[in-house]
Design an enzyme around this catalytic site. Structure first.
Site, PDB file in Angstrom:
ATOM      1  N   LYS A  32       0.677  -0.691  -0.460  1.00  0.00           N
ATOM      2  CA  LYS A  32       0.274  -0.236   0.394  1.00  0.00           C
ATOM      3  C   LYS A  32       1.224   1.537   0.213  1.00  0.00           C
ATOM      4  O   LYS A  32       1.926   1.647   0.837  1.00  0.00           O
ATOM      5  CB  LYS A  32      -0.755  -0.271   1.444  1.00  0.00           C
TER       6      LYS A  32
HETATM    7  O1  G3P Z   1      -7.721   1.076   5.314  1.00  0.00           O
HETATM    8  C1  G3P Z   1      -8.096   2.917   5.064  1.00  0.00           C
HETATM    9  C2  G3P Z   1      -9.580   2.607   4.945  1.00  0.00           C
HETATM   10  O2  G3P Z   1     -10.359   1.846   4.975  1.00  0.00           O
HETATM   11  C3  G3P Z   1      -8.988   3.735   6.536  1.00  0.00           C
HETATM   12  O3  G3P Z   1     -10.679   3.642   7.144  1.00  0.00           O
HETATM   13  O4  G3P Z   1     -12.233   4.238   8.453  1.00  0.00           O
HETATM   14  O5  G3P Z   1      -9.863   4.811   8.603  1.00  0.00           O
HETATM   15  O6  G3P Z   1     -11.906   6.491   7.227  1.00  0.00           O
HETATM   16  P1  G3P Z   1     -10.928   4.677   8.628  1.00  0.00           P
END
Ligand code: G3P
Length: 219
Positions: free
Chosen positions: A84
């Site tokens: 990533k």
């Molecule tokens: O892994 C990346 C993403 O899905 C993070 O989500 O909930 O921290 O905005 P969030």
């Protein structure tokens, strides 16, 4: 549509694997930090548990050289590693080099269709548009996914779209209707996908009707 879990928690991954609905896992430094273990050990545990499904592991370097070094090391851990990489000019430079080496990449922190277009042109295996974080700021996360789906369709890019930062079952439904390739979601959202009060009510009614029959028959 593929379902990925956005987690670094081994128990959550095990549960989803047993349900038979898990196609992969995405992590980020926040999720890894939440588990509180040595990342080198924890990465290996996740990779083994999820194998052969893909697992996204994020680099922490900010310069292309550092990202490439980290990406090569991570990809040596297992052949289900996806690296990533953040959506920056250095990140895109790293993706161009890594994709030429056959290393799978997931360009993260995508908030505009043009960022997704650049990532696809650099040869990213996946792009991760963040729906929830856009919604939090008053923009429209699902609309972002819709526009990326349309652009990738227009030009027949091989890059797959991972709808990320998923906050609700509604997010999952809306991007599934758009035909997105993958949704990565927290375990909580995956569990909510099972639920409907009429399902619970139906089970209760079947149970009580069955029990009433047993009583009537003296069983
Ligand atoms: O892994 C990346 C993403 O899905 C993070 O989500 O909930 O921290 O905005 P969030």
């Amino acid at each position: 549509m593929k379902i990925y879990l956005d987690t670094a928690n081994l128990q959550e991954i095990e549960t989803a694997l047993k349900w038979g609905v898990l196609d992969g896992v995405t992590t980020n430094p926040t999720l890894i930090a939440r588990e509180g273990r040595d990342p080198d050990i924890h990465f290996k545990d996740i990779l083994k548990l999820v194998y052969p499904r893909p697992v996204s592991l994020e680099v922490v370097s900010e310069d292309a050289e550092g990202m490439i070094k980290e990406a090569r090391e991570l990809s040596n851990l297992s052949d289900n590693v996806v690296v990533k990489i953040p959506m920056t000019p250095d990140g895109i430079k790293a993706v161009t080099i890594l994709s030429n080496e056959g290393i799978k990449t997931n360009v993260t922190l995508i908030f505009t269709p043009m960022q997704a277009l650049l990532a696809a042109k650099a040869g990213a295996t996946y792009v991760s548009p963040f729906m929830g974080r856009l919604d939090d700021r008053g923009w429209d996360g699902v609309k972002l996914v819709e526009e990326i789906v349309d652009i990738f369709w227009n030009y027949d890019f091989d890059t797959e779209i991972i709808a990320a930062s998923t906050r609700s079952v509604r997010h999952v439904k809306e991007v599934a209707l758009l035909g997105v390739d993958i949704v990565t979601m927290p375990f909580k959202v995956l569990k909510q996908m099972f639920n409907h009060p009429l399902t619970d009510e139906g089970i209760e009614r079947f149970k009580s009707d069955w029990q009433a029959l047993q009583q009537k028959l003296g069983k």
